[in-house]
Motif scaffolding. Sequence first.
Motif, PDB file in Angstrom:
ATOM      1  N   UNK A 155      13.575   3.781  -4.915  1.00  0.00           N
ATOM      2  CA  UNK A 155      12.162   3.865  -4.529  1.00  0.00           C
ATOM      3  C   UNK A 155      12.032   4.308  -3.071  1.00  0.00           C
ATOM      4  N   UNK A 156      12.880   3.787  -2.219  1.00  0.00           N
ATOM      5  CA  UNK A 156      12.841   4.176  -0.808  1.00  0.00           C
ATOM      6  C   UNK A 156      13.254   5.631  -0.623  1.00  0.00           C
ATOM      7  N   UNK A 157      14.187   6.093  -1.448  1.00  0.00           N
ATOM      8  CA  UNK A 157      14.554   7.515  -1.408  1.00  0.00           C
ATOM      9  C   UNK A 157      13.357   8.385  -1.794  1.00  0.00           C
ATOM     10  N   UNK A 158      12.601   7.951  -2.784  1.00  0.00           N
ATOM     11  CA  UNK A 158      11.414   8.698  -3.187  1.00  0.00           C
ATOM     12  C   UNK A 158      10.388   8.739  -2.056  1.00  0.00           C
ATOM     13  N   UNK A 188       7.828  12.238   9.004  1.00  0.00           N
ATOM     14  CA  UNK A 188       6.954  11.089   9.229  1.00  0.00           C
ATOM     15  C   UNK A 188       7.638   9.833   8.705  1.00  0.00           C
ATOM     16  N   UNK A 189       7.194   8.684   9.196  1.00  0.00           N
ATOM     17  CA  UNK A 189       7.820   7.431   8.803  1.00  0.00           C
ATOM     18  C   UNK A 189       7.461   7.068   7.370  1.00  0.00           C
ATOM     19  N   UNK A 190       8.370   6.362   6.715  1.00  0.00           N
ATOM     20  CA  UNK A 190       8.110   5.863   5.369  1.00  0.00           C
ATOM     21  C   UNK A 190       6.917   4.909   5.396  1.00  0.00           C
ATOM     22  N   UNK A 191       6.012   5.069   4.464  1.00  0.00           N
ATOM     23  CA  UNK A 191       4.826   4.235   4.392  1.00  0.00           C
ATOM     24  C   UNK A 191       5.055   3.054   3.445  1.00  0.00           C
ATOM     25  N   UNK A 192       4.353   1.954   3.704  1.00  0.00           N
ATOM     26  CA  UNK A 192       4.441   0.835   2.776  1.00  0.00           C
ATOM     27  C   UNK A 192       3.744   1.215   1.466  1.00  0.00           C
ATOM     28  N   UNK A 193       4.094   0.516   0.416  1.00  0.00           N
ATOM     29  CA  UNK A 193       3.564   0.809  -0.915  1.00  0.00           C
ATOM     30  C   UNK A 193       2.283   0.008  -1.142  1.00  0.00           C
ATOM     31  N   UNK A 194       1.172   0.703  -1.289  1.00  0.00           N
ATOM     32  CA  UNK A 194      -0.116   0.038  -1.499  1.00  0.00           C
ATOM     33  C   UNK A 194      -0.344  -0.175  -2.992  1.00  0.00           C
ATOM     34  N   UNK A 195      -0.300  -1.432  -3.426  1.00  0.00           N
ATOM     35  CA  UNK A 195      -0.555  -1.748  -4.827  1.00  0.00           C
ATOM     36  C   UNK A 195      -1.854  -2.547  -4.954  1.00  0.00           C
ATOM     37  N   UNK A 196      -2.741  -2.389  -3.988  1.00  0.00           N
ATOM     38  CA  UNK A 196      -4.003  -3.121  -4.003  1.00  0.00           C
ATOM     39  C   UNK A 196      -4.978  -2.545  -5.032  1.00  0.00           C
ATOM     40  N   UNK A 197      -5.346  -3.344  -6.003  1.00  0.00           N
ATOM     41  CA  UNK A 197      -6.279  -2.917  -7.053  1.00  0.00           C
ATOM     42  C   UNK A 197      -7.625  -2.525  -6.464  1.00  0.00           C
ATOM     43  N   UNK A 198      -8.148  -3.342  -5.556  1.00  0.00           N
ATOM     44  CA  UNK A 198      -9.447  -3.038  -4.956  1.00  0.00           C
ATOM     45  C   UNK A 198      -9.394  -1.744  -4.155  1.00  0.00           C
TER      46      UNK A 198
END
Length: 214
Positions: free
Chosen positions: A125-128, A137-147
Amino acid sequence: GECLAVVEGGHAQVAAALEADGKKSDPGSDPKSKSPGKKGGEVGLDKVAEMFDVCGGADTLRVERNRQIFAGWGLLRIPAQGNDPSCDGKVCNIEKLCGEILHLKKTNGKDGKERSDMEVLSEVRRMQSDDEAGGWMERQCQNVGWDDFVSYYSTPTRWNANDRSWQYQTCNEFGFYQTCEVDSSCPYAKGYHGIDMDLELCQRLFGIDPDEVR
């Protein structure tokens, strides 16, 4: 076969971790009980959130809809439709993706121990994410927020036009939904993507009630 087994195993381990955390917060449950054969139950939710760079950490995954997006929509992006054989990324098509999954599974991690299926998916996943960042650019955190997901698609923009129009078509024309039910052959976390999620999107985004979806 082998690649699919790792993908299924990793999702099962993540689901076990989510379930174990839910039992800890349930005063009527046995904190020592866990699903047999699923090592994820031994991993805390904070660790899972860290491994997959989840925005907001473990607290994000304690919201039901968020954990459903996280585990039920797939821990990895599988390019089943595009699957470009000439792409340049390290894990940008299925051949490269499975090749890396199997390589990591057959080699030990930095600690010298065999990687669990969940650890393999975390690294891929981090490779993706690095592929998407393009090295500039820096790797972004994974946003899994439904709202956040609902908010993004609620207002038409040039950035979401294609995906939003597809979403509308599934609600109003042909109801194409890729769920991940408990007794299905879905390779993700079974039981974490029911039709209720898609029907809720139809209602919230377009005002189309469940009994009107076609």
